[in-house]
Design a protein around this motif. Structure first.
Motif, mmCIF file in Angstrom:
data_model
loop_
_atom_site.group_PDB
_atom_site.id
_atom_site.type_symbol
_atom_site.label_atom_id
_atom_site.label_comp_id
_atom_site.label_asym_id
_atom_site.label_seq_id
_atom_site.Cartn_x
_atom_site.Cartn_y
_atom_site.Cartn_z
ATOM 1 N N ASP A 84 0.560 -0.927 0.042
ATOM 2 C CA ASP A 84 -0.039 0.164 -0.113
ATOM 3 C C ASP A 84 0.526 1.164 0.026
ATOM 4 O O ASP A 84 0.796 2.346 -0.168
ATOM 5 C CB ASP A 84 -0.969 -0.301 1.485
ATOM 6 N N SER A 85 2.268 1.383 -0.081
ATOM 7 C CA SER A 85 2.859 2.399 0.242
ATOM 8 C C SER A 85 3.907 2.986 -1.283
ATOM 9 O O SER A 85 4.559 3.329 -0.734
ATOM 10 C CB SER A 85 3.779 2.598 1.785
ATOM 11 N N TYR A 86 3.328 1.809 -1.965
ATOM 12 C CA TYR A 86 4.644 1.817 -3.498
ATOM 13 C C TYR A 86 3.942 2.686 -3.878
ATOM 14 O O TYR A 86 3.029 4.229 -4.198
ATOM 15 C CB TYR A 86 3.390 1.019 -4.108
ATOM 16 N N VAL A 87 5.141 3.948 -4.355
ATOM 17 C CA VAL A 87 5.204 5.044 -4.983
ATOM 18 C C VAL A 87 6.128 5.390 -6.205
ATOM 19 O O VAL A 87 7.658 4.441 -5.599
ATOM 20 C CB VAL A 87 5.538 6.213 -4.452
ATOM 21 N N ASN A 88 5.771 5.866 -7.686
ATOM 22 C CA ASN A 88 7.256 5.584 -8.503
ATOM 23 C C ASN A 88 8.470 7.476 -7.973
ATOM 24 O O ASN A 88 7.336 8.529 -7.152
ATOM 25 C CB ASN A 88 6.470 6.518 -9.706
ATOM 26 N N LEU A 89 8.785 7.316 -8.150
ATOM 27 C CA LEU A 89 9.704 8.399 -8.042
ATOM 28 C C LEU A 89 10.269 9.328 -8.856
ATOM 29 O O LEU A 89 10.935 9.177 -9.165
ATOM 30 C CB LEU A 89 11.436 7.509 -6.553
ATOM 31 N N PRO A 90 9.713 10.716 -8.057
ATOM 32 C CA PRO A 90 9.627 11.403 -9.602
ATOM 33 C C PRO A 90 10.765 11.675 -9.840
ATOM 34 O O PRO A 90 11.481 12.545 -11.195
ATOM 35 C CB PRO A 90 8.975 12.870 -9.574
ATOM 36 N N PHE A 91 11.500 11.963 -8.720
ATOM 37 C CA PHE A 91 13.257 12.733 -8.832
ATOM 38 C C PHE A 91 14.400 12.102 -9.071
ATOM 39 O O PHE A 91 15.084 11.571 -9.319
ATOM 40 C CB PHE A 91 13.428 13.300 -7.270
ATOM 41 N N SER A 92 13.582 10.451 -9.487
ATOM 42 C CA SER A 92 14.690 9.342 -9.978
ATOM 43 C C SER A 92 14.110 8.173 -10.443
ATOM 44 O O SER A 92 13.592 7.453 -11.003
ATOM 45 C CB SER A 92 15.034 8.539 -8.709
ATOM 46 N N GLY A 290 10.187 15.224 -17.474
ATOM 47 C CA GLY A 290 9.623 13.627 -18.546
ATOM 48 C C GLY A 290 9.044 12.032 -17.866
ATOM 49 O O GLY A 290 9.326 11.915 -18.707
ATOM 50 N N VAL A 291 8.663 12.253 -17.180
ATOM 51 C CA VAL A 291 8.401 11.064 -16.340
ATOM 52 C C VAL A 291 7.019 10.875 -16.020
ATOM 53 O O VAL A 291 6.694 11.433 -15.320
ATOM 54 C CB VAL A 291 9.583 10.581 -14.941
ATOM 55 N N SER A 292 6.247 9.424 -16.385
ATOM 56 C CA SER A 292 5.652 9.567 -16.781
ATOM 57 C C SER A 292 4.820 8.827 -14.645
ATOM 58 O O SER A 292 5.290 8.224 -14.403
ATOM 59 C CB SER A 292 3.946 8.546 -17.246
ATOM 60 N N MET A 293 4.206 9.837 -14.149
ATOM 61 C CA MET A 293 3.921 9.246 -12.807
ATOM 62 C C MET A 293 2.526 8.704 -12.704
ATOM 63 O O MET A 293 2.003 9.508 -13.043
ATOM 64 C CB MET A 293 4.521 10.727 -11.620
ATOM 65 N N ALA A 294 2.088 7.607 -11.766
ATOM 66 C CA ALA A 294 1.234 6.860 -11.670
ATOM 67 C C ALA A 294 0.419 8.558 -10.093
ATOM 68 O O ALA A 294 1.094 8.788 -9.908
ATOM 69 C CB ALA A 294 1.361 6.154 -10.352
ATOM 70 N N ARG A 295 -0.870 8.436 -11.056
ATOM 71 C CA ARG A 295 -1.569 9.266 -9.436
ATOM 72 C C ARG A 295 -2.081 8.387 -9.099
ATOM 73 O O ARG A 295 -3.526 8.326 -9.082
ATOM 74 C CB ARG A 295 -2.226 10.031 -10.158
ATOM 75 N N PRO A 296 -1.400 8.441 -7.543
ATOM 76 C CA PRO A 296 -2.875 7.865 -6.431
ATOM 77 C C PRO A 296 -3.609 8.705 -6.025
ATOM 78 O O PRO A 296 -3.962 10.051 -6.003
ATOM 79 C CB PRO A 296 -1.475 7.564 -5.731
ATOM 80 N N VAL A 297 -4.732 8.282 -5.483
ATOM 81 C CA VAL A 297 -5.741 8.221 -5.082
ATOM 82 C C VAL A 297 -5.822 8.486 -4.027
ATOM 83 O O VAL A 297 -4.826 7.954 -2.806
ATOM 84 C CB VAL A 297 -6.937 7.439 -5.324
ATOM 85 N N ILE A 298 -6.041 10.166 -3.289
ATOM 86 C CA ILE A 298 -6.282 10.392 -1.516
ATOM 87 C C ILE A 298 -7.157 10.127 -1.085
ATOM 88 O O ILE A 298 -7.854 10.435 -1.249
ATOM 89 C CB ILE A 298 -5.714 12.235 -2.043
ATOM 90 N N SER A 299 -6.959 8.889 0.041
ATOM 91 C CA SER A 299 -8.102 8.650 1.141
ATOM 92 C C SER A 299 -7.467 8.590 1.945
ATOM 93 O O SER A 299 -8.228 7.555 3.175
ATOM 94 C CB SER A 299 -8.386 6.604 0.476
#
Ligand code: GLU
Ligand code: MG
Length: 500
Positions: A84-92, A290-299
């Motif tokens: 549940d903590s998965y994030v794509n890292l926009p800075f890497s 230029g990196v495509s990020m997943a957009r998480p749902v804020i819940s």
């Protein structure tokens, strides 16, 4: 691990084209560390974890390994990520990350796992029917690293005045990328401003249930530094990266809520983690470099059937009796608790009277010199915004230990119905010694050494930490005191500045 959760994460990694997925944890030195798996082995590694030597929880922030029984060269644990903590890292670009628990080979949480410590505090609160919401509010220095004849130093990006538009303008490119990167990881940005110190920044994010709040403090630290590096700069969240400039707090805002009828607040899972991922919808704001990020749902917004039990409309400050007991518990344990919330040698350079960082054990209404501030509530959202702010908190504290310790202290206050006494609504430094004594206002520990001695004397916190964790924590932190005592202030400030 749940097969569905694994395939959800693999899908997120595939969608984002993540090549390396970092399994991260925070050690006893407060440093974020981890190991990464490739996408092709992600599913297998999520199920099996990644091996880690037990010695790593005996490592201090200078990579000096301490002798701690049970943390030598023999033995290992597994870094097991929380899906549940998965994030794509926009800075890497090309990297993703998950916060992880340290699990023993028997499949049970390791006795020195910080995230499990917070989980058990959350479970304790759930026994009292409470769900803690929290947000760390870090400040940081934005600087250039320069090499001179006396070695490296950090030079602030500007000499702008507090809240000034000069500060907005000079840090603008960084600030916009930072906001986008924070949002792309599912954290809602509340406010931003250039702070008092030269080059000092503050950006606040929305609160979340405690486990997600601690995770977010890690994502925040990673993101501030990561985005700064991409701009050729350094972001430092150390409490005093520069001895003659304003310190960086990471004030901890918190409130207690009743559990939603349809959730289990003690368990990990979407309701507790507060954010889940969803595929990229192509919004340009979700793209950094230029990196495509997943957009998480804020819940993370409390549901209608939850109630803020810190709130009481009839009270002069809008606080319930339960909130006052919670304050009583924190004040009682604060001299020890700061060893977790202000976890470094450098922390105590910040906690000085009349620096708006707090230096005394007291609470007050909108009092920015009190260790606990009761912030005045937002117009139109009295219940939702009723919360407390611990100012004696900074980004060198391991957020899992800090928040876990805070919850244990507050629950102790509730269970023992501790009375916090009258609020202090003046700057406590302006009271005489005698007045402070008669009002029970003590000075906070003036060094990490004093705080660790207080922690060792605090039976409740020592019991909550458990034998392995407390032994390792005390050993690691005392070793940092010994190492820095051989050097001057400039060395101490720079070493903290580069690591936090
Ligand atoms: N920089 C101050 C600190 O060290 C906080 C200033 C403020 O935001 O009130 O905590
Ligand atoms: Mg501030």
């Amino acid at each position: 691990m749940d097969v569905e959760a694994i395939s959800r994460v693999v899908e997120q990694a595939n969608d984002a084209g993540a090549e390396l997925i970092r399994f991260l944890y925070v050690d006893h030195g407060g440093v974020v560390r981890g190991k990464a798996t490739s996408r092709s082995t992600l599913a297998r590694r999520m199920a099996s974890g990644i091996g880690l030597t037990v010695a790593m929880q005996a490592m201090n922030m200078l990579d000096e390994l301490q002798p701690v029984d049970g943390m030598g060269p023999v033995g290992e644990v597994r870094i097991v990520p929380d899906p549940d903590s998965y994030v794509n890292l926009p800075f890497s670009p090309g990297a993703a990350a998950m916060m992880s628990d340290l699990i023993g080979l028997d499949g049970r949480p390791w006795a020195a796992c910080p995230r499990s410590f917070l989980r058990s505090a959350i479970t304790e609160a759930a026994r009292d029917g409470l769900v803690l919401q929290a947000a760390f509010e870090p400040e940081f220095l934005l600087a250039r690293r320069e090499t001179g004849p006396d070695g490296d130093r950090l030079v602030p990006v500007d000499e702008s005045l507090c809240f000034s538009t000069t500060g907005f303008a000079l840090a603008h490119d960084f600030a916009i990328d930072f906001v986008r990167a924070i949002q792309a990881q599912g954290m809602a940005v509340e406010l931003y401003h250039p702070e008092l110190g030269h080059g000092q920044q503050e950006l606040s994010i929305r609160h979340a249930p405690a486990l997600a709040a601690a995770d977010r403090q890690v994502w925040y630290r990673e993101t501030a530094r990561g985005v700064a590096w991409r701009h050729g700069l350094w972001a430092s969240l150390a409490p005093k990266p520069l001895p003659d400039q304003a310190g960086n707090g990471a004030h901890c805002h918190f409130s207690a809520w009743t559990a939603a009828a349809d959730s289990d607040p003690g368990a990990a899972g979407p309701a507790d983690a507060g954010y889940t991922g969803s595929p990229d919808d192509g919004d340009p704001a979700d793209r950094v470099e230029g990196v495509s990020m997943a957009r998480p749902v804020i819940s993370d917004v409390p549901r209608p059937n939850e109630r803020n039990v810190f709130y009481d409309a009839g009270d002069r400050y809008g606080l319930s009796q339960l909130a006052y007991h919670f304050i009583g518990g924190i004040l009682q344990h604060l001299p020890a608790l700061v060893a977790l919330t202000c976890g470094s040698v450098n922390s105590y350079r910040r906690l000085q009277p009349q620096h708006w960082s707090s230096a005394f054990v007291c609470y007050g209404n909108d009092n920015r010199e009190a260790a606990i501030r009761i912030p005045s509530r937002m117009w139109g959202d009295d219940e939702g915004s009723a919360n407390l702010e611990l100012k004696a908190s900074d980004s060198t504290g391991n957020p899992y230990l800090a928040l876990g310790g805070l919850i244990h202290a507050g629950l102790d206050g509730i269970r023992r119905k501790l009375d916090p006494g009258e609020p202090v609504n003046v700057d406590p430094a302006t009271l005489s010694e005698k007045e402070r004594r008669s009002r029970g206002v003590a000075r906070l520990p003036t060094s990490l050494a004093v705080a660790l001695d207080e922690l060792e004397r605090d039976e409740m916190l020592m019991e909550a930490l458990g034998p392995l964790r407390r032994t390792a924590y005390l050993a690691v932190k005392r070793s940092e005191i010994a190492s820095f005592s051989a050097h001057d202030a400039a060395y101490e400030c720079l070493q903290h500045a580069l690591r936090f």
